[in-house]
Write a protein that holds these residues in place. Structure first.
Motif, mmCIF file in Angstrom:
data_model
loop_
_atom_site.group_PDB
_atom_site.id
_atom_site.type_symbol
_atom_site.label_atom_id
_atom_site.label_comp_id
_atom_site.label_asym_id
_atom_site.label_seq_id
_atom_site.Cartn_x
_atom_site.Cartn_y
_atom_site.Cartn_z
ATOM 1 N N GLU A 186 1.017 -1.367 -0.106
ATOM 2 C CA GLU A 186 -0.088 0.238 0.052
ATOM 3 C C GLU A 186 0.773 1.268 0.037
ATOM 4 O O GLU A 186 0.427 2.448 -0.195
ATOM 5 N N SER A 187 2.078 1.289 0.450
ATOM 6 C CA SER A 187 2.847 2.201 0.410
ATOM 7 C C SER A 187 3.486 2.955 -1.010
ATOM 8 O O SER A 187 3.831 3.819 -0.998
ATOM 9 N N ARG A 188 2.838 2.426 -2.120
ATOM 10 C CA ARG A 188 3.021 2.856 -3.440
ATOM 11 C C ARG A 188 1.869 4.070 -3.916
ATOM 12 O O ARG A 188 1.885 4.513 -4.784
ATOM 13 N N SER A 189 0.964 4.009 -2.800
ATOM 14 C CA SER A 189 -0.148 5.183 -2.864
ATOM 15 C C SER A 189 -0.016 5.752 -1.917
ATOM 16 O O SER A 189 0.390 5.412 -0.611
ATOM 17 N N TYR A 190 -0.654 6.926 -1.542
ATOM 18 C CA TYR A 190 -0.996 7.484 -0.323
ATOM 19 C C TYR A 190 -1.768 7.056 0.517
ATOM 20 O O TYR A 190 -2.946 6.383 0.114
ATOM 21 N N PRO A 191 -1.664 7.093 1.900
ATOM 22 C CA PRO A 191 -2.491 6.220 2.978
ATOM 23 C C PRO A 191 -4.130 7.094 2.772
ATOM 24 O O PRO A 191 -4.063 8.160 2.323
ATOM 25 N N SER A 192 -4.982 6.442 2.999
ATOM 26 C CA SER A 192 -6.289 6.988 3.339
ATOM 27 C C SER A 192 -6.203 8.258 4.145
ATOM 28 O O SER A 192 -5.527 8.473 5.027
ATOM 29 N N GLU A 193 -7.213 9.156 3.648
ATOM 30 C CA GLU A 193 -7.178 10.396 4.353
ATOM 31 C C GLU A 193 -8.608 10.923 4.470
ATOM 32 O O GLU A 193 -9.233 11.253 3.597
ATOM 33 N N PRO A 194 -8.981 11.119 5.751
ATOM 34 C CA PRO A 194 -8.514 10.754 7.006
ATOM 35 C C PRO A 194 -8.380 9.166 7.273
ATOM 36 O O PRO A 194 -9.247 8.363 6.650
ATOM 37 N N PRO A 195 -7.330 8.809 7.710
ATOM 38 C CA PRO A 195 -7.118 7.255 8.263
ATOM 39 C C PRO A 195 -8.162 6.631 9.278
ATOM 40 O O PRO A 195 -7.826 6.607 10.414
ATOM 41 N N ALA A 196 -9.356 6.490 8.677
ATOM 42 C CA ALA A 196 -10.376 6.137 9.459
ATOM 43 C C ALA A 196 -10.176 4.910 10.267
ATOM 44 O O ALA A 196 -10.563 4.754 11.439
ATOM 45 N N ASP A 197 -9.498 3.776 9.858
ATOM 46 C CA ASP A 197 -9.424 2.644 10.587
ATOM 47 C C ASP A 197 -8.615 2.853 11.989
ATOM 48 O O ASP A 197 -8.824 2.277 12.928
ATOM 49 N N TYR A 198 -7.422 3.728 11.816
ATOM 50 C CA TYR A 198 -6.731 3.875 12.784
ATOM 51 C C TYR A 198 -7.405 4.615 13.502
ATOM 52 O O TYR A 198 -6.972 4.451 14.963
ATOM 53 N N ARG A 199 -7.947 5.624 13.292
ATOM 54 C CA ARG A 199 -8.737 6.389 14.180
ATOM 55 C C ARG A 199 -10.052 5.739 14.959
ATOM 56 O O ARG A 199 -10.188 5.834 16.208
ATOM 57 N N ASP A 200 -10.334 4.801 14.271
ATOM 58 C CA ASP A 200 -11.570 4.021 15.086
ATOM 59 C C ASP A 200 -10.941 2.997 16.031
ATOM 60 O O ASP A 200 -11.300 2.972 17.197
ATOM 61 N N ALA A 201 -9.575 2.338 15.874
ATOM 62 C CA ALA A 201 -8.921 1.522 16.657
ATOM 63 C C ALA A 201 -8.446 2.284 17.822
ATOM 64 O O ALA A 201 -8.574 1.864 19.105
ATOM 65 N N ALA A 202 -7.905 3.601 17.696
ATOM 66 C CA ALA A 202 -7.341 4.429 18.752
ATOM 67 C C ALA A 202 -8.752 4.913 19.687
ATOM 68 O O ALA A 202 -8.557 4.743 20.845
ATOM 69 N N ALA A 203 -9.715 5.061 19.175
ATOM 70 C CA ALA A 203 -10.885 5.615 19.782
ATOM 71 C C ALA A 203 -11.478 4.415 20.746
ATOM 72 O O ALA A 203 -11.807 4.647 21.755
ATOM 73 N N GLU A 204 -11.545 3.410 20.066
ATOM 74 C CA GLU A 204 -11.904 2.207 20.953
ATOM 75 C C GLU A 204 -10.894 1.688 22.172
ATOM 76 O O GLU A 204 -11.219 1.288 23.306
ATOM 77 N N TYR A 205 -9.549 1.965 21.883
ATOM 78 C CA TYR A 205 -8.671 1.645 22.666
ATOM 79 C C TYR A 205 -8.675 2.602 23.895
ATOM 80 O O TYR A 205 -8.461 2.336 25.267
ATOM 81 N N VAL A 206 -8.972 4.001 23.688
ATOM 82 C CA VAL A 206 -9.044 4.926 24.900
ATOM 83 C C VAL A 206 -10.201 5.507 25.346
ATOM 84 O O VAL A 206 -10.534 6.367 26.195
ATOM 85 N N ASP A 207 -11.388 4.824 24.557
ATOM 86 C CA ASP A 207 -12.770 4.999 24.866
ATOM 87 C C ASP A 207 -13.196 6.656 24.729
ATOM 88 O O ASP A 207 -13.482 7.244 25.587
ATOM 89 N N CYS A 208 -13.068 6.906 23.405
ATOM 90 C CA CYS A 208 -13.203 8.298 23.041
ATOM 91 C C CYS A 208 -14.096 8.089 21.667
ATOM 92 O O CYS A 208 -14.037 7.137 20.903
ATOM 93 N N GLN A 209 -14.563 9.166 20.822
ATOM 94 C CA GLN A 209 -15.111 9.271 19.610
ATOM 95 C C GLN A 209 -13.985 9.234 18.661
ATOM 96 O O GLN A 209 -13.103 9.985 18.746
ATOM 97 N N PRO A 210 -14.277 8.591 17.560
ATOM 98 C CA PRO A 210 -13.260 8.476 16.328
ATOM 99 C C PRO A 210 -12.751 9.948 15.881
ATOM 100 O O PRO A 210 -11.529 10.248 15.770
ATOM 101 N N ASP A 211 -13.735 10.892 15.619
ATOM 102 C CA ASP A 211 -13.242 12.285 15.332
ATOM 103 C C ASP A 211 -12.746 13.185 16.228
ATOM 104 O O ASP A 211 -12.281 14.221 15.967
ATOM 105 N N GLU A 212 -12.542 12.508 17.609
ATOM 106 C CA GLU A 212 -11.523 13.106 18.491
ATOM 107 C C GLU A 212 -10.053 12.683 18.439
ATOM 108 O O GLU A 212 -9.388 13.324 19.159
ATOM 109 N N VAL A 213 -9.823 11.783 17.737
ATOM 110 C CA VAL A 213 -8.436 11.364 17.179
ATOM 111 C C VAL A 213 -7.628 12.051 16.535
ATOM 112 O O VAL A 213 -8.349 12.128 15.041
ATOM 113 N N ILE A 214 -6.569 12.498 16.770
ATOM 114 C CA ILE A 214 -5.726 13.292 15.665
ATOM 115 C C ILE A 214 -4.446 12.196 15.601
ATOM 116 O O ILE A 214 -3.606 12.273 16.547
ATOM 117 N N PRO A 215 -4.301 11.664 14.379
ATOM 118 C CA PRO A 215 -3.079 10.575 14.205
ATOM 119 C C PRO A 215 -1.779 11.404 14.088
ATOM 120 O O PRO A 215 -1.659 12.811 13.540
#
Length: 339
Positions: free
Chosen positions: A47-76
């Motif tokens: 996947e590195s031959r193309s730009y990462p998804s923007e915004p990186p939704a899956d990463y934000r979802d995982a981080a939000a679940e991990y710390v118990d917040c809303q995904p749109d509150e996560v800034i990668p």
């Protein structure tokens, strides 16, 4: 940040050794990584031959679940330190005062002057006692939980009260939770007026990955989201980070190992040094009138790297050691027992 400010600030010292022949007790990173993480990283290479998804939704979802917040509150961010810099950059203008704990992570006192601000140093165990009138004098307050290098967590209720006090006087609070994942204490992520900085470096044993995130709400959330550079975290780091954040069994096993090994290591080292209680994956040791340089050299000659904690403000006779695997901790105990 401007040219004059950057030229006037030194680098902050850190632990870690890149010598493969040395057992590194100077850096507080997990000696283990989640099973399967290497395969995830390799798969993400395509996947590195193309730009990462923007915004990186899956990463934000995982981080939000991990710390118990809303995904749109996560800034990668590319590591927790990048989150810290972004917050200081937004909050601090030339001449501003910033409440900085000591002894604590040295980068706080470096980032503030880079923006032209002045650190107002307060003992780490007195930060939460600062009253409203004093808080109002600062453009930003910083707390490290658990504190590095001393290792203790703050009482959750007292931290909530302090956050409310900061909010009352419109002083944003930055809480560095780099080591909170090693504990069962809940994150302050999503608390109004608070910006949380998190790192995947420590808990998941991947310091070179450079993956982390900030969590915040309100105008700081909007500002951090707007200021974040597109594609600021690589595709492999996003994929690997999201995978790690979902490894609940690995996290639980790591916490249990550290919870078991830490008191055993502390009891053994206390026969030689004054060792502080800790809730983190490291121990701060006061060596008293012994020569710190000699201890560091003695350990190095025997294949161990220890952290010279004299580089932390307010400490002059201290070393810091990580809590590693049982057999590795046994080796540390053996070596330091002969100092």
């Amino acid at each position: 940040m401007n040219l004059d400010n950057a030229l006037g600030v030194d680098r902050a010292p850190h632990g870690s050794s890149d010598d493969p022949n040395v057992l590194d007790f100077s850096a507080n990173t997990n000696p283990r990584v989640p099973e399967g993480v290497e395969a995830v990283y390799r798969d993400a290479f395509a996947e590195s031959r193309s730009y990462p998804s923007e915004p990186p939704a899956d990463y934000r979802d995982a981080a939000a679940e991990y710390v118990d917040c809303q995904p749109d509150e996560v800034i990668p961010t590319p590591g927790g330190l990048a989150a810290i810099r972004s917050v200081v950059d937004l909050a601090v203008s030339p001449g501003d005062s910033v409440l900085v704990p000591f002894p604590s992570f040295g980068e706080y006192a470096r980032e503030v002057p880079l923006q032209g601000g002045e650190p107002a140093f307060v003992p780490h165990d007195a930060v939460l006692d600062i009253d409203r009138s004093d808080l109002a004098e600062h453009a930003l307050a910083i707390v490290c939980n658990p504190n590095n290098p001393t290792g203790e967590t703050y009482d959750s209720a007292a931290l909530d009260t302090f956050a409310a006090r900061c909010r009352d006087v419109d002083t944003p609070l930055l809480v560095d939770e780099a080591f909170l994942g090693f504990t069962d204490q809940p994150s302050l992520a999503g608390t109004p007026g608070v910006v949380v900085a998190r790192s995947l470096t420590k808990l998941f044993g991947l310091p070179g990955l450079r993956s982390g995130f900030a969590v915040t709400t309100g105008e700081y959330g909007e500002a951090l989201a707007a200021a974040r550079r597109p594609w600021n975290v690589s595709g492999p780091a996003l994929a690997t980070g999201a995978y790690c954040l979902r490894q609940t069994e690995f996290v639980a096993e790591t916490r249990e190992r550290v919870r078991t090994e830490r008191p055993r290591l502390r009891d053994a080292l206390s026969e030689q040094f004054d060792v502080r209680p800790s809730d983190a994956p490291f121990l701060l040791c006061d060596v008293g009138d012994r020569d710190v340089d000699r201890i560091l050299e003695y350990a190095r000659e025997r294949g161990l790297a220890l952290r010279d904690a004299r580089t932390f403000r307010g400490l002059d006779s201290h070393i810091r050691v990580a809590v590693r695997l049982p057999a590795e901790n046994d080796h540390l105990i053996e070596v330091l027992g002969d100092v």
